[in-house]
Motif scaffolding. Sequence first.
Motif, PDB file in Angstrom:
ATOM      1  N   ALA A 181       0.837  -1.208   0.000  1.00 42.04           N
ATOM      2  CA  ALA A 181       0.000   0.000   0.000  1.00 42.04           C
ATOM      3  C   ALA A 181       0.869   1.255   0.000  1.00 42.04           C
ATOM      4  O   ALA A 181       0.583   2.217  -0.729  1.00 42.04           O
ATOM      5  CB  ALA A 181      -0.929  -0.007   1.209  1.00 42.04           C
ATOM      6  N   GLU A 182       1.944   1.259   0.805  1.00 41.41           N
ATOM      7  CA  GLU A 182       2.823   2.425   0.834  1.00 41.41           C
ATOM      8  C   GLU A 182       3.525   2.616  -0.501  1.00 41.41           C
ATOM      9  O   GLU A 182       3.675   3.746  -0.980  1.00 41.41           O
ATOM     10  CB  GLU A 182       3.856   2.267   1.956  1.00 41.41           C
ATOM     11  CG  GLU A 182       3.268   2.438   3.343  1.00 41.41           C
ATOM     12  CD  GLU A 182       4.281   2.181   4.440  1.00 41.41           C
ATOM     13  OE1 GLU A 182       5.388   1.679   4.131  1.00 41.41           O
ATOM     14  OE2 GLU A 182       3.959   2.482   5.608  1.00 41.41           O
ATOM     15  N   GLU A 190       1.585   6.610  -6.725  1.00 41.70           N
ATOM     16  CA  GLU A 190       0.492   7.508  -7.101  1.00 41.70           C
ATOM     17  C   GLU A 190       0.869   8.965  -6.851  1.00 41.70           C
ATOM     18  O   GLU A 190       0.588   9.837  -7.679  1.00 41.70           O
ATOM     19  CB  GLU A 190      -0.778   7.151  -6.312  1.00 41.70           C
ATOM     20  CG  GLU A 190      -1.452   5.866  -6.764  1.00 41.70           C
ATOM     21  CD  GLU A 190      -1.972   5.952  -8.193  1.00 41.70           C
ATOM     22  OE1 GLU A 190      -2.484   7.021  -8.578  1.00 41.70           O
ATOM     23  OE2 GLU A 190      -1.829   4.961  -8.922  1.00 41.70           O
ATOM     24  N   VAL A 191       1.526   9.242  -5.711  1.00 45.89           N
ATOM     25  CA  VAL A 191       1.947  10.621  -5.411  1.00 45.89           C
ATOM     26  C   VAL A 191       2.961  11.087  -6.453  1.00 45.89           C
ATOM     27  O   VAL A 191       2.887  12.225  -6.945  1.00 45.89           O
ATOM     28  CB  VAL A 191       2.530  10.701  -3.983  1.00 45.89           C
ATOM     29  CG1 VAL A 191       3.231  12.022  -3.761  1.00 45.89           C
ATOM     30  CG2 VAL A 191       1.425  10.509  -2.951  1.00 45.89           C
ATOM     31  N   ARG A 196       4.185  14.326 -11.207  1.00 48.82           N
ATOM     32  CA  ARG A 196       4.581  14.472 -12.615  1.00 48.82           C
ATOM     33  C   ARG A 196       3.481  15.144 -13.428  1.00 48.82           C
ATOM     34  O   ARG A 196       3.752  16.036 -14.240  1.00 48.82           O
ATOM     35  CB  ARG A 196       4.914  13.099 -13.206  1.00 48.82           C
ATOM     36  CG  ARG A 196       6.249  12.537 -12.767  1.00 48.82           C
ATOM     37  CD  ARG A 196       6.657  11.342 -13.620  1.00 48.82           C
ATOM     38  NE  ARG A 196       5.693  10.271 -13.587  1.00 48.82           N
ATOM     39  CZ  ARG A 196       5.707   9.275 -12.696  1.00 48.82           C
ATOM     40  NH1 ARG A 196       6.637   9.250 -11.753  1.00 48.82           N
ATOM     41  NH2 ARG A 196       4.799   8.322 -12.747  1.00 48.82           N
ATOM     42  N   GLU A 197       2.226  14.730 -13.191  1.00 48.21           N
ATOM     43  CA  GLU A 197       1.113  15.341 -13.926  1.00 48.21           C
ATOM     44  C   GLU A 197       0.987  16.819 -13.569  1.00 48.21           C
ATOM     45  O   GLU A 197       0.730  17.655 -14.444  1.00 48.21           O
ATOM     46  CB  GLU A 197      -0.188  14.601 -13.611  1.00 48.21           C
ATOM     47  CG  GLU A 197      -0.272  13.218 -14.222  1.00 48.21           C
ATOM     48  CD  GLU A 197      -1.554  12.496 -13.853  1.00 48.21           C
ATOM     49  OE1 GLU A 197      -2.388  13.077 -13.129  1.00 48.21           O
ATOM     50  OE2 GLU A 197      -1.715  11.349 -14.304  1.00 48.21           O
ATOM     51  N   ARG A 198       1.163  17.165 -12.281  1.00 48.56           N
ATOM     52  CA  ARG A 198       1.082  18.563 -11.867  1.00 48.56           C
ATOM     53  C   ARG A 198       2.186  19.384 -12.532  1.00 48.56           C
ATOM     54  O   ARG A 198       1.950  20.494 -13.020  1.00 48.56           O
ATOM     55  CB  ARG A 198       1.192  18.673 -10.350  1.00 48.56           C
ATOM     56  CG  ARG A 198       1.020  20.105  -9.848  1.00 48.56           C
ATOM     57  CD  ARG A 198       1.163  20.195  -8.367  1.00 48.56           C
ATOM     58  NE  ARG A 198       2.536  19.832  -8.000  1.00 48.56           N
ATOM     59  CZ  ARG A 198       2.936  19.631  -6.759  1.00 48.56           C
ATOM     60  NH1 ARG A 198       2.086  19.729  -5.754  1.00 48.56           N
ATOM     61  NH2 ARG A 198       4.189  19.324  -6.502  1.00 48.56           N
ATOM     62  N   ALA A 199       3.404  18.813 -12.582  1.00 55.36           N
ATOM     63  CA  ALA A 199       4.510  19.530 -13.228  1.00 55.36           C
ATOM     64  C   ALA A 199       4.223  19.743 -14.704  1.00 55.36           C
ATOM     65  O   ALA A 199       4.470  20.828 -15.256  1.00 55.36           O
ATOM     66  CB  ALA A 199       5.815  18.758 -13.039  1.00 55.36           C
ATOM     67  N   GLN A 200       3.658  18.714 -15.365  1.00 55.71           N
ATOM     68  CA  GLN A 200       3.316  18.858 -16.779  1.00 55.71           C
ATOM     69  C   GLN A 200       2.248  19.931 -16.979  1.00 55.71           C
ATOM     70  O   GLN A 200       2.337  20.749 -17.905  1.00 55.71           O
ATOM     71  CB  GLN A 200       2.824  17.522 -17.339  1.00 55.71           C
ATOM     72  CG  GLN A 200       3.917  16.478 -17.469  1.00 55.71           C
ATOM     73  CD  GLN A 200       3.375  15.112 -17.870  1.00 55.71           C
ATOM     74  OE1 GLN A 200       2.168  14.929 -17.951  1.00 55.71           O
ATOM     75  NE2 GLN A 200       4.272  14.170 -18.106  1.00 55.71           N
TER      76      GLN A 200
END
Length: 199
Positions: free
Chosen positions: A135-136, A142-143, A148-152
């Motif tokens: 899970a960790e 996922e984080v 990566r998506e936020r940076a893109q």
Amino acid sequence: MALTPDDVVTKQFQHVRFKEGFDPDEVDDFLDEIVVEWRKALAENEELKAKLAAYESGAAAPAQAAAPAPAAEPVAAPAPAPAPAADTSAPGAASAGIIELAQRLHDEHVAEGVAQRDKLIADAKAQAASIINDAETRGREEVAKLDRERAQLETRISELRNFERDYRAQLRSYIEGKLRDLETTATTSGSNPVSAIGL
């Protein structure tokens, strides 16, 4: 084959084609096995009951006491006196032996149960640790993916802002150039007489 009650409970018979029910030969064979095993169990049970009754009545004690008697010297008078004492102490010794055996079996079963409990607890802890680690790991992945998506997205937003700023600047310079052209055209046409234009 040693037949257990679970075998009787879980026995599955083959269905016979073209008529309802089970194959009679298979059922008969299985019942014959049950009868054989049951007779063995009953005979063994009777034998054990007889041994226990003989043991409790002290019949086994004279056989034990008979062994030291031939080794005794010709002193015959004192020999019978210890024999009854041996007869009375033999069932007590046998009972003590049975109790000791039962206690040992009990201790073994308890130790086995404790070992099994500890093994189950250790397995459960290991499984829980594995689930938590998975899970960790998934959470970290996922984080990282979201980062990566936020940076893109931030890069794309920055690109769009730069494009808007450049577009506005180009549009402003274009409009200002057209206004200047219009003003210069108006001033040059205003100084010429109307007859020169051809009216």
